[in-house]
Design an enzyme around this catalytic site. Structure first.
Site, short mmCIF file in Angstrom:
data_model
loop_
_atom_site.label_atom_id
_atom_site.label_comp_id
_atom_site.label_asym_id
_atom_site.label_seq_id
_atom_site.Cartn_x
_atom_site.Cartn_y
_atom_site.Cartn_z
N TRP A 1 35.46 71.63 45.57
CA TRP A 1 34.21 72.10 46.18
C TRP A 1 34.20 71.93 47.70
CZ3 TRP A 1 32.49 68.05 48.93
CH2 TRP A 1 32.87 66.77 48.50
N ASN A 2 35.13 71.18 48.28
CA ASN A 2 34.93 70.76 49.68
C ASN A 2 35.20 71.86 50.71
OD1 ASN A 2 37.66 70.53 49.12
ND2 ASN A 2 37.95 68.72 50.38
N ARG B 1 43.95 79.93 49.87
CA ARG B 1 45.26 79.29 50.05
C ARG B 1 46.11 79.43 48.79
NH1 ARG B 1 45.21 73.16 52.32
NH2 ARG B 1 45.32 72.61 50.15
N LYS C 1 39.47 79.20 38.58
CA LYS C 1 38.32 78.38 38.15
C LYS C 1 37.82 77.58 39.35
CE LYS C 1 37.37 74.44 36.93
NZ LYS C 1 36.03 74.39 37.56
N PRO C 2 36.74 78.05 39.98
CA PRO C 2 36.20 77.32 41.14
C PRO C 2 35.47 76.07 40.68
CG PRO C 2 35.25 79.55 40.93
CD PRO C 2 35.93 79.24 39.65
N ALA C 3 35.22 75.15 41.62
CA ALA C 3 34.43 73.96 41.30
C ALA C 3 33.01 74.38 40.95
CB ALA C 3 34.42 73.02 42.50
N LYS C 4 32.41 73.75 39.96
CA LYS C 4 31.05 74.20 39.54
C LYS C 4 29.99 73.90 40.60
CE LYS C 4 29.53 70.20 36.86
NZ LYS C 4 30.47 69.38 36.16
N SER D 1 41.27 65.93 42.82
CA SER D 1 41.57 64.49 42.87
C SER D 1 42.87 64.17 42.14
CB SER D 1 40.41 63.72 42.23
OG SER D 1 40.26 64.14 40.89
N GLU E 1 47.83 69.74 44.77
CA GLU E 1 47.32 69.29 46.08
C GLU E 1 46.25 68.25 45.78
OE1 GLU E 1 48.41 70.03 49.00
OE2 GLU E 1 49.65 71.80 48.63
N ARG F 1 34.96 65.62 60.30
CA ARG F 1 34.93 67.03 59.92
C ARG F 1 34.60 67.10 58.44
NH1 ARG F 1 39.00 71.49 58.90
NH2 ARG F 1 40.34 69.85 58.09
N CYS G 1 40.59 66.07 52.18
CA CYS G 1 41.76 65.30 51.72
C CYS G 1 42.56 64.80 52.91
CB CYS G 1 42.62 66.16 50.82
SG CYS G 1 43.04 67.73 51.59
N GLU H 1 40.34 56.52 48.40
CA GLU H 1 39.97 57.69 49.20
C GLU H 1 38.45 57.66 49.35
OE1 GLU H 1 40.51 61.55 47.28
OE2 GLU H 1 41.07 62.38 49.22
P1 NAD Z 1 38.05 67.09 41.22
O1 NAD Z 1 39.43 66.62 40.84
O2 NAD Z 1 36.89 66.39 40.63
O3 NAD Z 1 37.88 68.63 40.85
C1 NAD Z 1 38.71 69.63 41.34
C2 NAD Z 1 38.64 70.81 40.40
O4 NAD Z 1 39.14 70.42 39.14
C3 NAD Z 1 37.25 71.36 40.16
O5 NAD Z 1 37.32 72.77 40.00
C4 NAD Z 1 36.86 70.71 38.85
O6 NAD Z 1 35.91 71.45 38.13
C5 NAD Z 1 38.19 70.71 38.14
N1 NAD Z 1 38.33 69.71 37.09
C6 NAD Z 1 37.74 68.49 37.00
N2 NAD Z 1 38.11 67.88 35.87
C7 NAD Z 1 38.95 68.73 35.22
C8 NAD Z 1 39.66 68.67 33.99
N3 NAD Z 1 39.60 67.62 33.19
N4 NAD Z 1 40.42 69.73 33.65
C9 NAD Z 1 40.51 70.81 34.46
N5 NAD Z 1 39.86 70.92 35.62
C10 NAD Z 1 39.09 69.89 36.01
O7 NAD Z 1 38.02 67.07 42.80
P2 NAD Z 1 36.83 67.47 43.76
O8 NAD Z 1 35.82 66.37 43.72
O9 NAD Z 1 36.36 68.85 43.48
O10 NAD Z 1 37.58 67.48 45.16
C11 NAD Z 1 37.82 66.34 45.86
C12 NAD Z 1 39.28 65.91 45.67
O11 NAD Z 1 40.13 66.98 46.00
C13 NAD Z 1 39.65 64.79 46.61
O12 NAD Z 1 40.43 63.83 45.94
C14 NAD Z 1 40.46 65.49 47.68
O13 NAD Z 1 41.37 64.68 48.36
C15 NAD Z 1 41.14 66.54 46.89
N6 NAD Z 1 41.57 67.64 47.77
C16 NAD Z 1 42.89 67.77 48.01
C17 NAD Z 1 43.33 68.77 48.86
C18 NAD Z 1 44.78 68.94 49.15
O14 NAD Z 1 45.14 69.98 49.65
N7 NAD Z 1 45.63 67.97 48.87
C19 NAD Z 1 42.40 69.64 49.45
C20 NAD Z 1 41.05 69.47 49.17
C21 NAD Z 1 40.65 68.47 48.31
#
Ligand code: NAD
Length: 497
Positions: free
Chosen positions: A164-165, A173, A188-191, A243, A264, A292, A298, A395
């Site tokens: 979502w961030n 990307r 599948k975007p973040a909800k 994550s 990622e 930022r 991340c 983190e």
């Molecule tokens: P998240 O892991 O909670 O969710 C990311 C995505 O995965 C969402 O679309 C979510 O709906 C989905 N998801 C969650 N549980 C799932 C499951 N069991 N099965 C399948 N999909 C699932 O992360 P977030 O809170 O949306 O984003 C923050 C995290 O993302 C931080 O840890 C951040 O560091 C990381 N991040 C990494 C990068 C990178 O390029 N390395 C970039 C941006 C964010």
């Protein structure tokens, strides 16, 4: 929700965002009729109600992608490049709408959303250029028995899961290199922030993307969507940004079908201010690297290490900058930091501050939630931080800047590497030898030198250790969506040698 002058009419903009699932080029309701709401984290108001996909919808989307995979893979590279280019032009044309949508659903200030439009659109332009310059290799076996062709083929239908961030750029990307390589996909975007992707997909269809190549399924339950798709043998690749905890779960699922994966994941970036640094630049770099996106990146500086000789000067200037931040609704003029994404994020910041102060840290500025509507937390600087504190180990993903002092290069390298993560790192120094020693010593996939913002479509973005696998962007990015095929052709002279 009053629109600032010059910004798009918000109601009209939200009315343009499709609310269905995109399957096979059509926006459809979910089979179950289920829906979910998207909220504005600054006001807690409902922005939209979207169709929520279940397992059947997910598999319909995969079928749509698989059905057109061969046809899309066979399109001329120039045709794919032109569609990507048209997508780039369209995002730029709709710049204000995309920026406003991101601020509405994610909360960041409009100026930062605008910068993300530039960054996110650039993936489409960059990969439109890579599409027609994607070269293989011709060589010979050392014995001269065979001529060898090494070529890159599209890996096949992909599942792309985004966080979502950064609602636009985390999607482009992945989507842009997948399209460039000739892959079809289910996204599948973040909800919490699906609206930007929904609108982007609409724009891509208008830009000429054929039906079924890009399918979008949002929903309440991420695993209800990802599990059936990943268990299906038609899927060839899964790319995830999110994550480390969720990445680990997805890697386990991916093992069942030996799926190709790009991961990622999370970060715990060190930012090192050396005794020979330009302090003004280091302060500006640290403010950008930490605050930022409200610290919800991340790449965010998670631990700021300052050499003891410059610690007082750096800390005073850094704290003064952070204390001057205006926090508020990202749509409002002059706001430097918006809300956090959800109430749980605010609670997590409170826990971090509680843990750190109990273990001896000092709150130099901020340190508490901002009461009222919306999920706000004051930009915070903690001094006297130690490796025993959670803010050092985890983190943070929010606006808390932990500052530590160090004495020697050896000590700071050891401390900086004391984390399971290895994504971004930053060093401020005017000494070129030190720069190279730091580059050799830091176990991180990316390093910014005298620079606090390093993300770019032309850069190979990615981490080592538990920050992930693979790279996005740059020339590396397209090959995440290809598989290598080797052709061995009998050498016509081999019998005569
Ligand atoms: P998240 O892991 O909670 O969710 C990311 C995505 O995965 C969402 O679309 C979510 O709906 C989905 N998801 C969650 N549980 C799932 C499951 N069991 N099965 C399948 N999909 C699932 O992360 P977030 O809170 O949306 O984003 C923050 C995290 O993302 C931080 O840890 C951040 O560091 C990381 N991040 C990494 C990068 C990178 O390029 N390395 C970039 C941006 C964010």
């Amino acid at each position: 929700m009053n629109a600032p002058q010059g910004a798009p009419d918000i109601k009209a903009l939200l009315g343009k965002v499709p609310t269905g699932l995109l399957i096979g080029g059509e926006w459809v309701e979910s089979a179950s009729g289920d829906t979910f709401e998207v909220l504005n984290p600054a006001t807690e108001e409902v922005l939209a109600t979207l169709a929520s996909a279940d397992a059947d919808d997910a598999l319909r989307a995969l079928s749509a992608a698989a059905d057109v995979q061969d046809e899309w893979a066979r399109t001329a590279p120039r045709e794919r490049a032109e569609i990507l280019r048209a997508g780039f032009e369209a995002i730029v044309e709709h710049r204000d709408e995309f920026a406003t949508l991101m601020t509405l659903e994610m909360g960041k200030p409009l100026a930062e959303s605008d910068a993300e439009v530039t960054y996110g659109a650039e993936y489409l332009r960059w990969f439109s250029e890579e599409t027609v310059r994607h070269y293989g290799r011709v060589s010979s076996t050392p014995e001269g028995t065979l001529r060898m062709i090494t070529r890159y083929k599209p890996v096949g239908p992909c599942l792309l899961i985004t966080p979502w961030n950064f609602p636009l750029s985390m999607a482009t990307r992945k989507i842009a290199p997948a399209l460039a390589a000739g892959c079809t996909m289910v996204v599948k975007p973040a909800k919490l922030t699906p609206l930007t992707t929904q609108y982007f997909a609409k724009i891509m269809l208008e830009a000429g993307l054929p039906a079924g190549v890009l399918n979008v399924v949002s929903g309440k339950s991420a695993s209800a969507i990802s599990e059936p798709i990943m268990a299906d043998s038609r899927l060839r690749k899964m790319s995830f940004t999110g994550s480390t905890a969720v990445g680990r779960v997805l890697l386990e699922s991916a093992a069942q079908n030996i799926l190709r994966t790009s991961m990622e994941l999370g970060g715990n970036a060190p930012l090192i201010v050396c005794e020979d640094a330009n302090i003004e630049e280091a302060v500006a770099g640290a403010v950008a690297a930490k605050m930022r996106n409200g610290g919800q990146a991340c790449t965010s500086a998670n631990r700021i290490f300052v050499h003891e000789e410059v610690a007082q000067e750096f800390t005073e200037k850094f704290v003064a900058e952070i204390a001057a931040f205006t926090v508020g609704n990202g749509l409002d003029e002059g706001v430097r930091m918006g809300p956090l994404i959800e109430p749980a994020a605010v609670e997590k910041m409170e826990e971090f501050v509680r843990d750190a102060t109990r273990k001896g840290a000092h709150v130099a500025t901020g340190g508490a939630r901002i009461e009222g509507k919306g999920y706000f937390f004051a930009p915070t600087v903690l001094t006297g931080v130690t490796p025993q504190m959670r803010v050092f180990q985890e983190e943070i993903f929010g606006p808390i800047a932990p500052v530590l002092t160090y004495r020697s290069e050896e000590e700071v390298l050891r401390l900086a590497n004391t984390t399971e993560y290895g994504l971004a790192s930053y060093v401020f120094t005017e000494n070129i030898d030190r720069l190279w020693r730091m580059a050799d010593g830091l176990e991180f996939g990316m390093m910014g030198f005298n620079a606090g913002v390093i993300s770019n479509a032309a850069a190979p973005f990615g981490g080592v250790k538990q920050s992930g696998l693979g790279r996005e962007g740059s020339a590396e990015g397209i090959n995440e969506y290809t598989s290598v095929q080797y052709l061995g052709l009998r050498d016509p002279y081999s019998q005569r040698r």
